[in-house]
Design an enzyme around this catalytic site. Structure first.
Site, PDB file in Angstrom:
ATOM      1  N   GLU A 308       0.727  -1.272   0.176  1.00 45.05           N
ATOM      2  CA  GLU A 308      -0.003   0.053  -0.060  1.00 45.05           C
ATOM      3  C   GLU A 308       0.855   1.353   0.042  1.00 45.05           C
ATOM      4  OE1 GLU A 308      -2.762  -0.560   3.363  1.00 45.05           O
ATOM      5  OE2 GLU A 308      -4.082  -1.622   1.926  1.00 45.05           O
ATOM      6  N   ASP A 382      -8.376  -8.883   4.316  1.00 47.69           N
ATOM      7  CA  ASP A 382      -8.147  -7.722   5.332  1.00 47.69           C
ATOM      8  C   ASP A 382      -9.132  -7.581   6.627  1.00 47.69           C
ATOM      9  OD1 ASP A 382      -6.848  -5.478   6.236  1.00 47.69           O
ATOM     10  OD2 ASP A 382      -7.740  -4.247   4.721  1.00 47.69           O
ATOM     11  N   GLU A 410     -12.351  -1.870  12.137  1.00 48.20           N
ATOM     12  CA  GLU A 410     -12.529  -1.156  10.780  1.00 48.20           C
ATOM     13  C   GLU A 410     -13.514  -1.644  10.075  1.00 48.20           C
ATOM     14  OE1 GLU A 410      -8.753  -1.676   8.720  1.00 48.20           O
ATOM     15  OE2 GLU A 410      -9.580  -0.748   6.977  1.00 48.20           O
TER      16      GLU A 410
HETATM   17  C1  GCV Z   1      -2.459   0.740   8.191  1.00 48.89           C
HETATM   18  C2  GCV Z   1      -6.065  -2.017   5.525  1.00 48.89           C
HETATM   19  C3  GCV Z   1      -6.475  -0.754   6.229  1.00 48.89           C
HETATM   20  C4  GCV Z   1      -5.208   0.327   6.423  1.00 48.89           C
HETATM   21  C5  GCV Z   1      -3.879  -0.374   6.980  1.00 48.89           C
HETATM   22  C6  GCV Z   1      -3.713  -1.553   6.180  1.00 48.89           C
HETATM   23  C7  GCV Z   1      -2.596  -2.387   6.710  1.00 48.89           C
HETATM   24  O1  GCV Z   1      -5.668  -1.856   4.125  1.00 48.89           O
HETATM   25  O2  GCV Z   1      -7.523  -0.239   5.689  1.00 48.89           O
HETATM   26  O3  GCV Z   1      -5.668   1.419   6.746  1.00 48.89           O
HETATM   27  O4  GCV Z   1      -2.919   0.423   7.008  1.00 48.89           O
HETATM   28  O5  GCV Z   1      -4.831  -2.655   6.213  1.00 48.89           O
HETATM   29  O6  GCV Z   1      -2.877  -3.034   7.631  1.00 48.89           O
HETATM   30  O7  GCV Z   1      -1.385  -2.154   6.691  1.00 48.89           O
END
Ligand code: GCV
Length: 717
Positions: A308, A382, A410
């Site tokens: 990411e 996720d 989340e």
């Molecule tokens: C910290 C998901 C979340 C992101 C998070 C990522 C991760 O994509 O939406 O906010 O980033 O996981 O675990 O690195």
């Protein structure tokens, strides 16, 4: 005089919390037990505390026992380090700290390692005493919390013969906290860490945070977000980190930081961060030395790399193992560890996102240094309301794999939905990988027993912020609690953990505990039903992940859209991960592959994770897939009424302030559960073109209405 001072301390401690019923005290509530007969009974066994040498950790234990037992039993308990042993004394210590414990020559200590403890009722010189003994001071602290838990949950404390040690070595919270105090995916206010006021100002909260974690055996905390900022590794911040570490140390908690892979460039002025470059190696070694000068027991680094948008070794054509080993070598002389995340997927790779972490990491098995743990999210995508276990568990026998759960919600209604997550954690931990035959559970991969690893660990992405009640939703506390208890012992049941938590947090009245346990145990399944039934996944609102968004498509990456995951059209729905599709199932052992791959055995809960099926597909219940999906949404939304009625009935057992917190959030949750129901049914009906089955409430508004909803300033991004 001494007694008077102690009594005054206890008094001020108890009045210090003017916001006592906000939920601030978590499960560490030491209010007097109402039942006088019970108190009298306890006082016979627990009438005084004897701790000899006082180290900072033993002081924490004695403070906690003093405060806890005095509060619960309604009598100031004398703390003695010199007095002779009386009947009813609680004697706590190690062979090194206590002559009495040394003299007892306790055999069981041999097998307890450096965090275990024993709690024993004994007769000493004709007097009945309770012994909390361990090899280390922190073991004594853990044992003290155990004794308090017994009293808080009104268990017997006579004839104790308890021996405990953790099944996992590193039990760590991951804070996704930024240096500006925003919290990524945090729904409970701002970060606990007040960087601006540190190192000079040490909040009471830091101590209470440490107490809470120690009470459930958490022994590490990563202070910063995995989407990392290099500044945390500079001289501006390290003294602040050291100040936090100093507060947490007596409670057995080590501090870790996230390391941004490009730090040598960003704060070290190097031209490269290539892990094989000598100047880069030297930079990290010097950096580690510098960190340990500030924090001699620094735990190590957690790293998100090439994921990411985060930089990593692949920017230089190097592997994840080469990246992890660079940091591991720098930390090794100080006994630090690297927790290297396997959460990777790339839009440049035309492959099912489910498969990418496995494809990337499995070939690296055996290439990591001894002080590296590869940290794997529980599922392949996720932190969805339900995921099958990640196929990496069991696939890298030469590498210790650390479990990563998400405590913060989340994708589980954020801080407004009551969802008790222990059943989710257990479902994953108890899942059988079959890699070494039946019984090769994920828990055994993670605790190291399956492949004989000495290093083991578990991480939970924290749901903690500076809200008065710490977690936004009061029941978020139960998830913090459950994570810690399972990190200590993954064999505990969700039901028992719920009972402990409700007893300590609210009330021990049996009817209350049974009702609340029932509500908590159903809560996760309710949420799955109104959000992502039958194996749907990742259909939340764009980016903030708040509310439903099954219609999301046309985004920069296919695997950031909902359509990618459900692929619903007029004929069928679901992701074919069998051999005729992406064949992600091939990453599991043959037994698991067959179980999920065969429609005769695949449980409905995982159906659309692995199969793409026509709307007319017949379920085992005889319903069509369309009917079953609609009915699950209906069940999910309707489950809110009994939950609310159940909570209302519990009003007599809960103080007004905390009762109202939950009551108001349940009303929001009900609204949102119906929103999910309406929006998803409107959308999926626009795909299937089928009428709603009998008993399913049609959506209140049009699909266009739901699609046009936009929300500003959703927390957590
Ligand atoms: C910290 C998901 C979340 C992101 C998070 C990522 C991760 O994509 O939406 O906010 O980033 O996981 O675990 O690195």
């Amino acid at each position: 005089m001494k007694k008077l001072i102690f009594a005054l301390i206890i008094f001020f401690m108890s009045v210090g919390h003017s916001f006592a019923e906000s939920g601030y005290r978590l499960w560490m509530r030491y209010d007097q037990i109402n039942d006088e007969a019970l108190r009298t009974q306890y006082l016979k066994s627990l009438s005084g505390i004897r701790i000899d040498t006082i180290s900072p950790t033993l002081k924490a234990a004695s403070d906690e026992l003093g405060k806890g037992l005095s509060g619960l039993l309604g009598r100031t308990l004398g703390l003695s380090s010199t007095a002779s042993i009386e009947a009813g004394s609680v004697v706590a210590g190690t062979p090194a700290s206590s002559s009495l414990i040394r003299g007892l020559k306790l055999q069981s200590l041999a097998g307890l390692g450096d965090e275990g403890y024993m709690l024993s009722s004994m007769v000493h010189n004709g007097k009945q005493i309770t012994v909390i003994a361990a090899n280390t001071d922190v073991g004594v602290l853990y044992g003290s919390f155990h004794l308090l838990r017994l009293v808080q949950t009104q268990q017997p404390v006579v004839k104790l013969s308890i021996v405990e040690k953790p099944l996992l070595k590193h039990r760590v919270l991951n804070h996704w906290d930024n240096l500006d105090r925003t919290v990524e995916r945090g729904y409970a206010g701002f970060s606990l860490w007040n960087w601006h006021l540190l190192p000079g100002y040490l909040q009471q909260r830091y101590i209470d945070y440490a107490r809470a974690n120690a009470s459930i055996g958490i022994n590490g905390t990563v202070l910063t977000n995995v989407n990392a900022n290099s500044l945390i590794l500079t001289e501006e911040f390290l003294p602040k980190v050291a100040a936090i570490a100093n507060v947490l140390r007596p409670y057995g908690i080590k501090v870790y930081l996230t390391a941004r892979f490009s730090s040598p460039i960003e704060i070290g002025k190097l031209k490269t961060a290539d892990p094989l470059d000598e100047s880069v190696k030297k930079w990290w070694k010097d950096k580690a030395d510098e960190i340990y000068r500030h924090i001699p027991d620094f735990g190590g680094f957690l790293v998100k790399a090439n994921s990411e948008g985060q930089p990593g070794p692949q920017n230089y054509g190097r592997s994840h193992a080469e990246g992890a080993n660079l940091l591991a070598d720098a930390l090794a002389p100080h006994n630090g560890i690297v927790m290297w995340r396997a959460f990777v997927y790339s839009h440049e790779v035309d492959e099912d996102r489910f498969k990418q972490a496995y494809n990337e990491f499995k070939p690296l098995d055996g290439q990591f240094r001894k002080n590296v743990l590869v940290q794997v999210k529980n599922g392949p995508i996720d932190f969805q309301p339900r995921e099958p276990f990640s196929p990496l568990f069991g696939a890298m026998p030469k590498t210790p794999l650390m479990m990563e759960f998400q405590i913060t919600q989340e994708y589980l209604g954020q801080a407004t939905h009551l969802v008790y997550q222990a059943p989710l954690y257990k479902e994953v931990l108890d899942a059988d990988t079959y890699v070494k035959g039946k019984g090769s559970t994920v828990a055994r991969v993670v605790d190291g027993s399956l492949d004989k690893h000495a290093l083991s660990g578990i991480a939970g992405v924290a749901n903690i912020g500076d809200d008065l009640n710490w977690t936004g939703h009061l029941f978020g506390q139960s998830n913090w609690y459950a994570f810690g208890r399972l990190a200590w012992n993954h064999q505990l049941s969700s039901e028992n953990i719920a009972d402990e938590w409700t007893g300590m947090t609210f009330s021990n009245v049996p009817e209350f505990k049974v009702s609340l346990r029932g509500m908590m145990m159903k809560s996760r399944e309710n949420l799955v039903n109104y959000m992502t039934p039958l194996g749907l996944h990742h259909i939340m609102g764009w980016d903030h992940h708040y509310g439903p968004g099954p219609w999301i498509k046309d985004k920069p990456r296919m695997d950031w859209t909902s359509f990618y995951y459900h692929k619903a059209d007029s004929v069928a729905i679901g992701f074919d991960r069998t051999a005729s599709g992406s064949n992600a199932l091939s990453q599991y052992s043959p037994q698991v592959r067959k179980f999920y791959g065969d429609l005769k055995t695949c449980p409905p809960e995982y159906l659309l994770w692995f199969h793409r099926l026509p709307w007319s597909h017949r379920m085992k219940t005889g319903e069509s897939l369309w009917e079953a999906l609609s009915q699950r949404y209906q069940q999910g939304a309707e489950s809110m009424d009994p939950l609310i009625a159940g909570w209302n009935k519990l009003a007599p057992y809960v103080d007004q302030e905390r009762f109202d917190q939950v009551r108001m959030l349940l009303a929001i949750q009900k609204k949102e559960a119906w929103w999910w129901h309406d929006a998803c049914l409107a959308y999926f009906q626009s795909r299937s073109g089928l009428p709603f089955p009998q008993g399913v409430t049609p959506p209140k508004e049009t699909l266009e209405f739901y699609e046009s909803q936009h929300f500003h300033f959703v927390p957590g991004i």
